[in-house]
Design an enzyme around this catalytic site. Structure first.
Site, PDB file in Angstrom:
ATOM      1  N   HIS A 274       0.852  -1.213   0.060  1.00  0.00           N
ATOM      2  CA  HIS A 274      -0.102  -0.123  -0.119  1.00  0.00           C
ATOM      3  C   HIS A 274       0.932   1.297  -0.013  1.00  0.00           C
ATOM      4  O   HIS A 274       0.701   2.092  -0.910  1.00  0.00           O
ATOM      5  CB  HIS A 274      -0.952  -0.333   1.050  1.00  0.00           C
ATOM      6  N   GLU A 275       1.758   1.448   0.927  1.00  0.00           N
ATOM      7  CA  GLU A 275       2.715   2.421   0.887  1.00  0.00           C
ATOM      8  C   GLU A 275       3.507   2.548  -0.146  1.00  0.00           C
ATOM      9  O   GLU A 275       3.649   3.613  -0.771  1.00  0.00           O
ATOM     10  CB  GLU A 275       3.679   2.368   2.172  1.00  0.00           C
TER      11      GLU A 275
ATOM     12  N   HIS B 219       1.773   4.161  -3.063  1.00  0.00           N
ATOM     13  CA  HIS B 219       1.689   5.921  -2.786  1.00  0.00           C
ATOM     14  C   HIS B 219       3.063   6.336  -3.198  1.00  0.00           C
ATOM     15  O   HIS B 219       3.286   7.301  -4.069  1.00  0.00           O
ATOM     16  CB  HIS B 219       1.722   6.280  -1.501  1.00  0.00           C
TER      17      HIS B 219
ATOM     18  N   ASP C  81      -7.269   7.944   2.603  1.00  0.00           N
ATOM     19  CA  ASP C  81      -6.699   8.326   1.419  1.00  0.00           C
ATOM     20  C   ASP C  81      -7.864   8.822   0.385  1.00  0.00           C
ATOM     21  O   ASP C  81      -7.910   9.673  -0.299  1.00  0.00           O
ATOM     22  CB  ASP C  81      -6.249   7.042   0.836  1.00  0.00           C
TER      23      ASP C  81
HETATM   24 ZN    ZN Z   1      -2.404   4.933   2.102  1.00  0.00          ZN
END
Ligand code: ZN
Ligand code: ADP
Ligand code: MG
Length: 625
Positions: free
Chosen positions: A438-439, A442, A515
């Site tokens: 997930h990170e 980004h 988010d």
């Molecule tokens: Zn996030």
């Protein structure tokens, strides 16, 4: 600071009031003690009437003295004893009833006295009076307590403004304690100057503004500035918070305003400071059901008082708010708060200055670089920087170190920004992997897109509510405007984690909710506020801060159903386009994504250098213009 409250109680009353409990306890002690004393006497010297009769018959007694019920007996051997008889019956009658020898009785001298002195009466009615007295005392005491606790229930309206005298303050705050905010300081220096020598201004025909409104985000130093003005000017300074006006009883707010202005006028030159004025100063007439009457009356009274000044009065009214958009336009009219001062978030240089102010009295290691802290804290307010310094000192103290290190400061920045590390949160292998991806999602989107801010740190350590975090730092942090292209890239970066979860794991977690909120809000603002959507065109559909109703900001829809549909379509179009861009980035950079995730699972945190090394290895350019 001194409370300006009329202290017109007489001295004796104050003393009584302060010692009411003492008095009650004192009375009780006397009462109980006197009981004990009487008991003692009884035990030692009391004899019964029968004994008395026997002793008379035995010729042991010289004299008898009878006062009311009490009988004092003097024996021939010098002993004194007492006895008691019934109140109404006569002494001789009582004695003869008990069979006293009349001839023997004649040998003793008898004195009978009827005591009706005040002392005796008081003593005999005291036991009945005492509880009644106690009762009244308690009632009185309770009513006093109400006055104290309930915000002067019995002294309606008297001003609750705090007076800060120039030299009475514990720590005097001056402009030297406020860094940055040059515009505001300049404006306020003028005010201080005027208050110090009003003649200089009057002689040249200059009219100094009556009302000054400090506007700015929370924590930018508005309250601090006001206190600095007090410290600099050395004049009477009345400070009150907007919410204090509306505190207790209906109708009091207005009379409080009246009182405060009266006191200030009497002690001019003076400054009145109304903190958080939006609590009373919201737009009038939009509430329903009359719940706002109190607020409106208070606001009206402020307006009336501000209009009621003579040109020669040297009273200046300052106010602070972080919601200037909700203020009633009447407050902002010429002659009222017509000088509006923006208290801005500090830029990089200001942040260094603020850090220096709060670094005073704190021991640091020699090579400390506050500049680095300033670089990493774009968007921080003065209050945030203050807590960074404080957290750093706490870190150092907890490890029993005598000096604060650079690391303490860096760690504190993240703590202030994201909340504390969740020590107790231990991730399972699967969750760790998902968070890493997930990170990484980004991060990689941010690195690829030209208008997104460069990645500064990626971590899968839980902080506050976030499972992990990706920090970005703008290249030029003191830029005031944002462009449409930047908005679009920002939305894409926010969607990075979501898209990765959906496409790589085929499932979604709640971890993306924040988010998504950030991204949708940005998209919506683009459409409704900044005219950045072609379909809706160049219209600002919503005022910058939303409208107010019931005294609260609400998203009031002042556009048609059809426009509403348009907006929704446009927002969703922006989001879908962003989704497609992210998907494309992830598919073409899958290897880099895997690489970052793997490194994250291993190390948990990647600093800028480590991160850039990894993506360079996959042929991704780091530099942006
Ligand atoms: Zn996030
Ligand atoms: P506001 O009233 O604007 O919400 P405050 O004046 O209460 O903010 O600021 C809170 C604290 O933050 C201050 O007590 C001070 O320690 C710090 N601070 C804020 N702005 C500054 C500044 N410009 N210079 C120095 N300290 C500041
Ligand atoms: Mg404040």
């Amino acid at each position: 600071m001194v409370k300006v409250k009329k202290e017109n109680k007489s001295d004796i009353k104050t003393i009584l009031a302060k010692n009411v409990f003492g008095i009650i306890v004192f009375l009780l002690v006397i009462f109980i003690l006197s009981g004990y004393l009487q008991k003692d006497i009884k035990e030692e010297k009391n004899i019964t009437l029968t004994e008395l009769v026997n002793d008379i018959n035995a010729e042991k007694i010289t004299s008898i003295k009878n006062t009311n019920e009490k009988i004092d007996i003097l024996y021939k051997d010098g002993l004194e004893k007492i006895s008691k008889k019934e109140g109404q019956s006569s002494l001789t009658e009582t004695l003869s009833n008990l069979g006293v020898d009349k001839t023997k009785l004649a040998l003793t001298s008898i004195e009978i006295k009827d005591d009706k002195s005040a002392g005796y009466i008081a003593l005999s009615i005291f036991p009945f009076l005492f509880p009644i007295l106690l009762f009244f005392l308690i009632i009185w005491f309770l009513s006093r307590g109400m006055k104290g606790a309930g915000g002067q229930a019995f002294s309606f309206g008297s001003t609750r403004a705090k007076l800060m005298s120039a030299d009475g303050q514990k720590e005097k705050i001056t402009f030297a304690d406020v860094a940055g905010v040059k515009e505001a300081k300049h404006e306020l220096e003028e005010v201080v100057d005027f208050l110090k020598n009003p003649k200089k201004f009057a002689s040249i025909g200059a009219r100094i503004p009556r009302g000054i409104l400090l506007m700015g985000a929370p924590g930018t130093g508005k309250t601090l500035l006001a206190r600095a003005v007090a410290g600099e000017a050395g004049v009477a300074f009345f400070s009150i918070s907007g919410s204090e006006f509306v505190e207790l009883f209906v109708g009091v707010g207005a009379s409080r305003v009246r009182d405060m202005f009266k006191v200030a006028r009497a002690s001019q030159p003076a400054i009145i400071f109304i903190d958080e004025i939006d609590a009373v100063g919201r737009v009038r007439g939009v509430g329903m059901g009359g719940g706002n009457d109190e607020r409106e009356q208070t606001l009206n009274q402020i307006l009336v008082e501000m209009d009621g000044f003579e040109p020669s009065d040297s009273v200046i009214i300052m106010a602070a708010t972080n919601r200037p958009d909700v203020l009633d336009p009447a407050l902002l009219r010429p002659g009222r708060f017509d000088r509006r001062v923006n208290v801005e978030l500090p830029d990089r240089k200001d942040r260094i200055d603020i850090l220096k102010i709060h670094a005073k009295n704190k021991p640091f290691v020699k090579d400390i670089r506050l500049e680095t802290v300033a670089e990493r804290t774009p968007g921080f307010s003065g209050a945030d920087l203050h807590s960074v310094m404080n957290e750093a000192a706490i870190f150092a103290a907890r490890e029993n170190r005598k000096e604060i290190t650079q690391d303490d400061l860096i760690v504190s920045i993240e703590k202030v920004m994201l909340g504390p590390i969740r020590q107790t949160h231990v991730m399972g292998k699967k969750e760790k992997n998902l968070t890493a991806y997930h990170e990484a999602g980004h991060a990689i989107v941010a690195s690829i897109l030209p208008y997104a801010d460069p990645v500064h740190k990626v971590s899968i350590i839980s902080r506050g509510r976030a499972a992990g975090y990706t920090l970005k730092l703008p290249i030029n942090d003191d830029k005031k405007m944002q462009s449409k292209l930047e908005f679009l890239d920002d939305i894409a970066v926010s969607l990075g984690g979501y898209v990765v979860e959906k496409t790589i794991f085929g499932d979604l977690t709640t971890g993306s909710s924040n988010d998504l909120q950030v991204a949708s809000a940005l998209a919506r603002d683009m459409v409704t506020k900044y005219g950045m959507s072609d379909a809706v065109g160049p219209i600002a559909l919503e005022p910058a801060g939303g409208r107010t109703m019931f005294g609260n900001g609400v998203e009031a829809k002042n556009y048609s159903e059809k426009t509403n549909e348009f907006i929704d379509n446009e927002v969703s179009k922006i989001m879908k386009e962003a989704y497609a861009r992210v998907l494309e980035i992830i598919n073409t950079n899958r290897e880099a994504l895997d690489g970052i995730s793997k490194a994250l699972v291993e190390k948990e945190t990647l600093e800028q250098g480590e991160y850039e090394e990894i993506i360079r290895g996959f042929g991704i350019k780091v530099e942006k213009e």
